[in-house]
Design a protein around this motif. Structure first.
Motif, short mmCIF file in Angstrom:
data_model
loop_
_atom_site.label_atom_id
_atom_site.label_comp_id
_atom_site.label_asym_id
_atom_site.label_seq_id
_atom_site.Cartn_x
_atom_site.Cartn_y
_atom_site.Cartn_z
N LYS A 21 30.79 34.07 45.62
CA LYS A 21 31.73 34.57 44.61
C LYS A 21 32.56 35.69 45.22
O LYS A 21 32.04 36.56 45.90
N SER A 22 33.82 35.65 44.96
CA SER A 22 34.71 36.71 45.42
C SER A 22 34.54 37.93 44.52
O SER A 22 33.91 37.86 43.46
N ASP A 23 35.11 39.04 44.93
CA ASP A 23 35.06 40.24 44.10
C ASP A 23 35.71 40.00 42.75
O ASP A 23 35.26 40.50 41.72
N MET A 24 36.77 39.23 42.75
CA MET A 24 37.48 38.94 41.51
C MET A 24 36.57 38.17 40.56
O MET A 24 36.51 38.48 39.37
N GLU A 25 35.85 37.21 41.10
CA GLU A 25 34.94 36.43 40.25
C GLU A 25 33.82 37.30 39.71
O GLU A 25 33.41 37.18 38.57
N LEU A 26 33.32 38.21 40.55
CA LEU A 26 32.25 39.10 40.11
C LEU A 26 32.75 40.02 39.01
O LEU A 26 32.04 40.31 38.05
N ASN A 27 33.99 40.51 39.15
CA ASN A 27 34.55 41.38 38.12
C ASN A 27 34.73 40.64 36.80
O ASN A 27 34.61 41.22 35.74
N ASN A 28 35.02 39.36 36.89
CA ASN A 28 35.19 38.58 35.67
C ASN A 28 33.87 38.32 34.97
O ASN A 28 33.85 37.99 33.80
N THR A 29 32.76 38.45 35.69
CA THR A 29 31.47 38.20 35.06
C THR A 29 30.89 39.43 34.38
O THR A 29 29.90 39.34 33.69
N ILE A 30 31.51 40.58 34.58
CA ILE A 30 31.04 41.80 33.91
C ILE A 30 31.40 41.69 32.43
O ILE A 30 32.55 41.44 32.09
N PRO A 31 30.41 41.86 31.57
CA PRO A 31 30.70 41.74 30.13
C PRO A 31 31.76 42.75 29.68
O PRO A 31 31.81 43.88 30.16
N ASP A 32 32.56 42.32 28.72
CA ASP A 32 33.64 43.18 28.22
C ASP A 32 33.10 44.46 27.62
O ASP A 32 33.70 45.52 27.76
N ASN A 33 31.95 44.39 26.94
CA ASN A 33 31.43 45.59 26.30
C ASN A 33 31.02 46.63 27.34
O ASN A 33 31.13 47.83 27.10
N VAL A 34 30.59 46.19 28.51
CA VAL A 34 30.24 47.13 29.57
C VAL A 34 31.51 47.82 30.08
O VAL A 34 31.53 49.04 30.29
N GLU A 36 34.23 48.27 28.36
CA GLU A 36 34.68 49.17 27.29
C GLU A 36 33.88 50.46 27.30
O GLU A 36 34.44 51.56 27.16
N ARG A 37 32.58 50.35 27.48
CA ARG A 37 31.72 51.54 27.51
C ARG A 37 32.07 52.41 28.70
O ARG A 37 32.09 53.64 28.61
N LEU A 38 32.36 51.79 29.83
CA LEU A 38 32.76 52.54 31.02
C LEU A 38 34.07 53.27 30.76
O LEU A 38 34.22 54.45 31.09
N SER A 39 35.01 52.59 30.16
CA SER A 39 36.29 53.20 29.83
C SER A 39 36.11 54.36 28.86
O SER A 39 36.72 55.43 29.04
N ASP A 40 35.27 54.17 27.85
CA ASP A 40 35.01 55.25 26.89
C ASP A 40 34.35 56.44 27.58
O ASP A 40 34.68 57.59 27.28
N ALA A 41 33.42 56.16 28.48
CA ALA A 41 32.74 57.25 29.20
C ALA A 41 33.73 58.02 30.05
O ALA A 41 33.67 59.26 30.12
#
Length: 77
Positions: A21-34, A36-41
């Protein structure tokens, strides 16, 4: 000594067959809520830094006022 080398090549050929998996594919597998939580933090960290700067400024101003009052009280005595 032939066995370890042969074993290594077998492992490498099996590894190359695995999907990578490329980095792009790995980034796409990160759940959206995670994300969002990172952005909020990150936003909270920025807000906390601003609050800390404001409180530092307030403390400096209060310290200056106290020093002036102390000097005024010392000159009266």
């Amino acid at each position: 000594m032939l066995f370890p080398v042969h074993y290594f090549y077998c492992l490498m050929s099996k590894y190359q067959e695995l999907p990578h998996k490329s980095d792009m594919e790995l980034n796409n597998t990160i759940p959206d809520n995670v994300l969002e939580r990172l952005s909020d933090a990150e936003k909270l960290v920025v807000e906390l830094k601003e609050i800390i700067q404001q409180k530092d400024l307030q403390l400096l101003q209060q310290d200056e006022v106290l020093q002036e009052e102390r000097k005024a009280a010392d000159t009266k005595n």
